[in-house]
Motif scaffolding. Structure first.
Motif, PDB file in Angstrom:
ATOM      1  N   VAL A   1       3.258 -10.273  -3.376  1.00 40.23           N
ATOM      2  CA  VAL A   1       2.789  -8.978  -2.875  1.00 40.23           C
ATOM      3  C   VAL A   1       1.457  -8.606  -3.535  1.00 40.23           C
ATOM      4  O   VAL A   1       0.509  -8.187  -2.870  1.00 40.23           O
ATOM      5  N   LEU A   2       1.361  -8.822  -4.828  1.00 40.50           N
ATOM      6  CA  LEU A   2       0.119  -8.489  -5.536  1.00 40.50           C
ATOM      7  C   LEU A   2      -1.033  -9.381  -5.067  1.00 40.50           C
ATOM      8  O   LEU A   2      -2.166  -8.926  -4.945  1.00 40.50           O
TER       9      LEU A   2
ATOM     10  N   SER B   1       4.551   6.817  -0.242  1.00 40.18           N
ATOM     11  CA  SER B   1       5.452   5.892  -0.932  1.00 40.18           C
ATOM     12  C   SER B   1       5.013   4.441  -0.661  1.00 40.18           C
ATOM     13  O   SER B   1       4.338   4.153   0.322  1.00 40.18           O
ATOM     14  N   TRP B   2       5.401   3.549  -1.543  1.00 37.72           N
ATOM     15  CA  TRP B   2       4.982   2.153  -1.418  1.00 37.72           C
ATOM     16  C   TRP B   2       5.674   1.469  -0.265  1.00 37.72           C
ATOM     17  O   TRP B   2       6.877   1.602  -0.066  1.00 37.72           O
ATOM     18  N   ARG B   3       4.887   0.711   0.468  1.00 32.78           N
ATOM     19  CA  ARG B   3       5.464  -0.111   1.522  1.00 32.78           C
ATOM     20  C   ARG B   3       4.808  -1.483   1.495  1.00 32.78           C
ATOM     21  O   ARG B   3       3.676  -1.633   1.035  1.00 32.78           O
ATOM     22  N   ILE B   4       5.527  -2.470   1.977  1.00 33.97           N
ATOM     23  CA  ILE B   4       5.017  -3.837   2.048  1.00 33.97           C
ATOM     24  C   ILE B   4       4.641  -4.123   3.491  1.00 33.97           C
ATOM     25  O   ILE B   4       5.467  -3.986   4.392  1.00 33.97           O
ATOM     26  N   ARG B   5       3.375  -4.474   3.684  1.00 34.92           N
ATOM     27  CA  ARG B   5       2.913  -4.801   5.036  1.00 34.92           C
ATOM     28  C   ARG B   5       3.426  -6.186   5.454  1.00 34.92           C
ATOM     29  O   ARG B   5       3.531  -7.093   4.632  1.00 34.92           O
ATOM     30  N   LEU B   6       3.689  -6.332   6.741  1.00 36.03           N
ATOM     31  CA  LEU B   6       4.144  -7.610   7.280  1.00 36.03           C
ATOM     32  C   LEU B   6       3.137  -8.128   8.303  1.00 36.03           C
ATOM     33  O   LEU B   6       2.541  -7.348   9.038  1.00 36.03           O
ATOM     34  N   ALA B   7       2.962  -9.446   8.313  1.00 40.59           N
ATOM     35  CA  ALA B   7       2.130 -10.077   9.339  1.00 40.59           C
ATOM     36  C   ALA B   7       2.888 -11.301   9.849  1.00 40.59           C
ATOM     37  O   ALA B   7       3.460 -12.051   9.062  1.00 40.59           O
ATOM     38  N   PHE B   8       2.901 -11.449  11.141  1.00 39.49           N
ATOM     39  CA  PHE B   8       3.662 -12.537  11.763  1.00 39.49           C
ATOM     40  C   PHE B   8       2.719 -13.629  12.255  1.00 39.49           C
ATOM     41  O   PHE B   8       1.732 -13.335  12.924  1.00 39.49           O
ATOM     42  N   TYR B   9       3.080 -14.862  11.926  1.00 41.30           N
ATOM     43  CA  TYR B   9       2.258 -16.002  12.339  1.00 41.30           C
ATOM     44  C   TYR B   9       2.768 -16.549  13.653  1.00 41.30           C
ATOM     45  O   TYR B   9       3.958 -16.780  13.823  1.00 41.30           O
ATOM     46  N   GLU B  10       1.856 -16.754  14.585  1.00 35.08           N
ATOM     47  CA  GLU B  10       2.220 -17.395  15.837  1.00 35.08           C
ATOM     48  C   GLU B  10       1.000 -18.100  16.399  1.00 35.08           C
ATOM     49  O   GLU B  10      -0.050 -17.478  16.585  1.00 35.08           O
ATOM     50  N   GLU B  11       1.156 -19.394  16.636  1.00 35.32           N
ATOM     51  CA  GLU B  11       0.106 -20.185  17.268  1.00 35.32           C
ATOM     52  C   GLU B  11      -1.281 -19.939  16.676  1.00 35.32           C
ATOM     53  O   GLU B  11      -2.223 -19.620  17.391  1.00 35.32           O
ATOM     54  N   GLY B  12      -1.361 -20.067  15.386  1.00 39.67           N
ATOM     55  CA  GLY B  12      -2.663 -19.981  14.750  1.00 39.67           C
ATOM     56  C   GLY B  12      -3.164 -18.583  14.466  1.00 39.67           C
ATOM     57  O   GLY B  12      -4.302 -18.410  14.042  1.00 39.67           O
ATOM     58  N   ARG B  13      -2.345 -17.578  14.724  1.00 38.97           N
ATOM     59  CA  ARG B  13      -2.790 -16.202  14.476  1.00 38.97           C
ATOM     60  C   ARG B  13      -1.773 -15.451  13.660  1.00 38.97           C
ATOM     61  O   ARG B  13      -0.576 -15.641  13.807  1.00 38.97           O
TER      62      ARG B  13
ATOM     63  N   ALA C   1      -7.116  -5.064  -2.328  1.00 41.39           N
ATOM     64  CA  ALA C   1      -7.814  -3.778  -2.170  1.00 41.39           C
ATOM     65  C   ALA C   1      -7.329  -2.729  -3.159  1.00 41.39           C
ATOM     66  O   ALA C   1      -7.978  -1.694  -3.336  1.00 41.39           O
ATOM     67  N   LEU C   2      -6.210  -2.975  -3.817  1.00 41.47           N
ATOM     68  CA  LEU C   2      -5.692  -1.985  -4.761  1.00 41.47           C
ATOM     69  C   LEU C   2      -6.533  -1.984  -6.035  1.00 41.47           C
ATOM     70  O   LEU C   2      -6.847  -3.038  -6.574  1.00 41.47           O
TER      71      LEU C   2
ATOM     72  N   GLU D   1       0.865  -1.187   0.000  1.00 41.25           N
ATOM     73  CA  GLU D   1       0.000   0.000   0.000  1.00 41.25           C
ATOM     74  C   GLU D   1       0.894   1.227   0.000  1.00 41.25           C
ATOM     75  O   GLU D   1       2.090   1.138   0.277  1.00 41.25           O
ATOM     76  N   ARG D   2       0.274   2.372  -0.333  1.00 40.83           N
ATOM     77  CA  ARG D   2       1.007   3.624  -0.166  1.00 40.83           C
ATOM     78  C   ARG D   2       0.868   4.051   1.290  1.00 40.83           C
ATOM     79  O   ARG D   2      -0.226   3.992   1.855  1.00 40.83           O
ATOM     80  N   ALA D   3       1.969   4.439   1.880  1.00 42.49           N
ATOM     81  CA  ALA D   3       1.940   4.788   3.301  1.00 42.49           C
ATOM     82  C   ALA D   3       0.961   5.930   3.536  1.00 42.49           C
ATOM     83  O   ALA D   3       1.057   6.977   2.907  1.00 42.49           O
ATOM     84  N   PRO D   4      -0.029   5.707   4.413  1.00 40.26           N
ATOM     85  CA  PRO D   4      -1.047   6.732   4.649  1.00 40.26           C
ATOM     86  C   PRO D   4      -0.524   7.907   5.483  1.00 40.26           C
ATOM     87  O   PRO D   4      -1.139   8.957   5.515  1.00 40.26           O
TER      88      PRO D   4
END
Ligand code: ZN
Ligand code: ZN
Length: 207
Positions: free
Chosen positions: A175-176, A138-150, A181-182, A118-121
């Motif tokens: 990434v795409l 500017s473009w940024r890549i969101r990160l999500a961390f997996y832990e114990e089912g979440r 939502a884009l 997404e573009r940084a809000p």
């Protein structure tokens, strides 16, 4: 290997075992349109093939199942996904491409964190790779961390820091995939930003 009790059937209720051992992840057609994909947060359509990751229920006994679109699981949960792919008797559409995606994601330990772009809000957030601020727009890549089912949101990195952070530049499809939502125009811009290696220009800040 020492005295494994081969006589007892391996079921979920067979007794204590290492986490994940004896778990049978699965593919099945979704019996309703109400299950939500853990990978992308969207609903899985009725009858669409879904992937189920089985894991011990952290809130008590028994097992729980996390449901995913197959492609979302290939990218974000490559290990159980590949295990299920070997074991399943279900026909999995686009199996080869999914397997390739999963193997790619498995090859670099940070790739399963990719949660779209997404573009940084705002200009508040700092890049997890270079620690510099991510400029607004500017473009940024969101990160999500997996832990114990979440999956938990865990910040973002500059698009330009992708090689430094993920240790591979080959992440565009992934990434795409997680950027539904884009709009079409934004997707094109993001594609171009990948092609040029530039961060893309920030849209003029009006108003
Ligand atoms: Zn999904
Ligand atoms: Zn950075």
């Amino acid at each position: 290997m020492e005295n494994e009790t081969k006589t007892a059937p391996v079921t979920g209720a067979a007794g204590p075992s290492a986490p994940g051992a004896g778990m049978h992840h699965l593919f099945e057609p979704a019996p309703s349109g109400r299950s939500k994909c853990r990978g992308c947060g969207r609903l899985i359509a009725l009858g669409e093939l879904r992937f189920g990751e089985r894991l011990p229920n952290p809130f008590g006994g028994g097992e729980m199942t996390l449901w995913f679109h197959p492609a979302c699981a290939a990218y974000k949960r490559p290990e159980p996904f590949l295990q299920a792919l070997v074991e399943t008797s279900q026909e999995v559409p686009e199996r080869e491409g999914l397997e390739r995606a999963a193997r790619g994601s498995l090859a670099h330990r940070r790739l399963p964190r990719i949660d779209g772009a997404e573009r940084a809000p705002s200009g508040q957030a700092k890049c997890r790779s270079c620690r510099q601020r991510i400029e607004r727009g500017s473009w940024r890549i969101r990160l999500a961390f997996y832990e114990e089912g979440r999956f938990s949101p865990g910040g973002s990195v500059h698009l330009d820091c992708r090689r430094a952070y993920f240790e591979t530049g080959d992440i565009r499809d992934q990434v795409l995939h997680f950027s539904p939502a884009l709009g079409g125009e934004e997707r094109d811009e993001l594609q171009r930003a990948f092609d040029t290696g530039g961060s893309g220009e920030a849209p003029p800040a009006e108003g």
